[in-house]
Design a protein around this motif. Structure first.
Motif, PDB file in Angstrom:
ATOM      1  N   UNK A 123       0.813  -1.219   0.000  1.00 42.27           N
ATOM      2  CA  UNK A 123       0.000   0.000   0.000  1.00 42.27           C
ATOM      3  C   UNK A 123       0.849   1.274   0.000  1.00 42.27           C
ATOM      4  N   UNK A 124       2.106   1.188   0.459  1.00 40.86           N
ATOM      5  CA  UNK A 124       2.979   2.351   0.515  1.00 40.86           C
ATOM      6  C   UNK A 124       3.804   2.538  -0.764  1.00 40.86           C
ATOM      7  N   UNK A 125       3.678   1.605  -1.683  1.00 38.96           N
ATOM      8  CA  UNK A 125       4.535   1.594  -2.869  1.00 38.96           C
ATOM      9  C   UNK A 125       3.712   1.869  -4.117  1.00 38.96           C
ATOM     10  N   UNK A 126       4.194   2.799  -4.932  1.00 41.29           N
ATOM     11  CA  UNK A 126       3.457   3.075  -6.169  1.00 41.29           C
ATOM     12  C   UNK A 126       3.989   2.260  -7.339  1.00 41.29           C
ATOM     13  N   UNK A 127       5.145   1.640  -7.170  1.00 42.59           N
ATOM     14  CA  UNK A 127       5.690   0.792  -8.221  1.00 42.59           C
ATOM     15  C   UNK A 127       7.132   0.429  -7.928  1.00 42.59           C
ATOM     16  N   UNK A 128       7.685  -0.423  -8.771  1.00 44.08           N
ATOM     17  CA  UNK A 128       9.099  -0.778  -8.670  1.00 44.08           C
ATOM     18  C   UNK A 128       9.713  -0.658 -10.062  1.00 44.08           C
ATOM     19  N   UNK A 129      10.992  -0.332 -10.091  1.00 47.54           N
ATOM     20  CA  UNK A 129      11.696  -0.193 -11.366  1.00 47.54           C
ATOM     21  C   UNK A 129      13.017  -0.934 -11.275  1.00 47.54           C
ATOM     22  N   UNK A 130      13.232  -1.851 -12.203  1.00 41.76           N
ATOM     23  CA  UNK A 130      14.497  -2.583 -12.217  1.00 41.76           C
ATOM     24  C   UNK A 130      15.552  -1.711 -12.887  1.00 41.76           C
ATOM     25  N   UNK A 131      16.591  -1.405 -12.121  1.00 49.68           N
ATOM     26  CA  UNK A 131      17.733  -0.660 -12.645  1.00 49.68           C
ATOM     27  C   UNK A 131      18.810  -1.681 -13.000  1.00 49.68           C
ATOM     28  N   UNK A 132      19.955  -1.222 -13.524  1.00 49.11           N
ATOM     29  CA  UNK A 132      21.002  -2.154 -13.918  1.00 49.11           C
ATOM     30  C   UNK A 132      21.410  -3.082 -12.777  1.00 49.11           C
ATOM     31  N   UNK A 133      21.662  -2.505 -11.602  1.00 46.00           N
ATOM     32  CA  UNK A 133      22.239  -3.286 -10.506  1.00 46.00           C
ATOM     33  C   UNK A 133      21.365  -3.313  -9.266  1.00 46.00           C
ATOM     34  N   UNK A 134      20.117  -2.861  -9.361  1.00 43.80           N
ATOM     35  CA  UNK A 134      19.276  -2.803  -8.167  1.00 43.80           C
ATOM     36  C   UNK A 134      17.802  -2.668  -8.550  1.00 43.80           C
ATOM     37  N   UNK A 135      16.980  -2.891  -7.537  1.00 44.34           N
ATOM     38  CA  UNK A 135      15.548  -2.681  -7.669  1.00 44.34           C
ATOM     39  C   UNK A 135      15.235  -1.375  -6.957  1.00 44.34           C
ATOM     40  N   UNK A 136      14.555  -0.467  -7.617  1.00 48.33           N
ATOM     41  CA  UNK A 136      14.198   0.818  -7.033  1.00 48.33           C
ATOM     42  C   UNK A 136      12.720   0.770  -6.645  1.00 48.33           C
ATOM     43  N   UNK A 137      12.448   0.971  -5.370  1.00 42.20           N
ATOM     44  CA  UNK A 137      11.086   0.926  -4.837  1.00 42.20           C
ATOM     45  C   UNK A 137      10.562   2.358  -4.799  1.00 42.20           C
ATOM     46  N   UNK A 138       9.482   2.618  -5.525  1.00 47.98           N
ATOM     47  CA  UNK A 138       8.941   3.971  -5.620  1.00 47.98           C
ATOM     48  C   UNK A 138       7.863   4.160  -4.554  1.00 47.98           C
ATOM     49  N   UNK A 139       8.120   5.101  -3.648  1.00 49.38           N
ATOM     50  CA  UNK A 139       7.275   5.305  -2.474  1.00 49.38           C
ATOM     51  C   UNK A 139       6.161   6.301  -2.766  1.00 49.38           C
ATOM     52  N   UNK A 140       4.968   5.979  -2.281  1.00 52.74           N
ATOM     53  CA  UNK A 140       3.825   6.884  -2.381  1.00 52.74           C
ATOM     54  C   UNK A 140       3.729   7.634  -1.056  1.00 52.74           C
ATOM     55  N   UNK A 141       4.255   8.847  -0.994  1.00 51.33           N
ATOM     56  CA  UNK A 141       4.307   9.606   0.261  1.00 51.33           C
ATOM     57  C   UNK A 141       2.921   9.904   0.833  1.00 51.33           C
ATOM     58  N   UNK A 142       1.917  10.082  -0.025  1.00 55.49           N
ATOM     59  CA  UNK A 142       0.569  10.347   0.488  1.00 55.49           C
ATOM     60  C   UNK A 142       0.046   9.151   1.276  1.00 55.49           C
ATOM     61  N   UNK A 143       0.415   7.939   0.866  1.00 52.76           N
ATOM     62  CA  UNK A 143      -0.043   6.740   1.592  1.00 52.76           C
ATOM     63  C   UNK A 143       0.819   6.497   2.827  1.00 52.76           C
ATOM     64  N   UNK A 144       2.132   6.704   2.708  1.00 54.43           N
ATOM     65  CA  UNK A 144       3.038   6.494   3.839  1.00 54.43           C
ATOM     66  C   UNK A 144       2.667   7.434   4.970  1.00 54.43           C
TER      67      UNK A 144
END
Length: 159
Positions: A123-144
């Protein structure tokens, strides 16, 4: 703050680290990134509220984002930083383990989040993005920082 690059919609994200995970928030929500300073404790405040401090000439409530998300406490002795963000009209400092880069994300690389990633609820995450060497977790500040929590913080600081 979207723009296109080679036909794909791009957006800038401020990247920060908590534990061994990397998170991102849209750059338009971040006013500044500051070093951790001393803060004044706020009596009766929720545990995740570290206190208040003056940042860039304004009194700012500082929240330990790891504590808020139930993934431990931020180590203030390390590379910890405070992201000054605006959520629902309030200026809040989010304390994180490290913050030092901005990335351009192609909207096409953003996927739906799994039910839990990095110990953080979907519920706190708006999406994820696979980068070259890591997974980037995109946070939804309005939900957090939901309205109820923001009211608790506001009441504690104004008391």
């Amino acid at each position: 703050m979207n723009y296109t690059k080679g036909g794909a919609a791009m957006e800038k994200y401020v990247v920060f680290r908590m534990r061994d995970e990397y998170f991102g928030v849209p750059i338009h929500q971040v006013q500044a990134i500051e070093k951790v300073t001393d803060f004044t404790k706020v009596p009766q405040a929720p545990e995740y509220v570290k206190g208040i401090t003056e940042l860039r000439g304004e009194v700012t409530t500082v929240i330990d984002l790891r504590s808020l998300l139930n993934i431990g406490q931020t180590d203030t002795e390390s590379e910890a930083r405070i992201l000054i963000v605006h959520v629902e009209g309030l200026r809040i400092g989010l304390m994180v383990d490290e913050a030092k880069e901005v990335v351009d994300l192609d909207e096409e690389t953003i996927e739906q989040p799994p039910q839990m990633v990095g110990g953080v609820k979907e519920e706190y995450i708006q999406g994820v993005s696979k980068q070259q060497d890591r997974l980037l977790i995109l946070v939804n500040l309005q939900k957090v920082l939901n309205v109820e929590q923001l009211e608790q913080v506001k009441e504690a600081v104004e008391a």
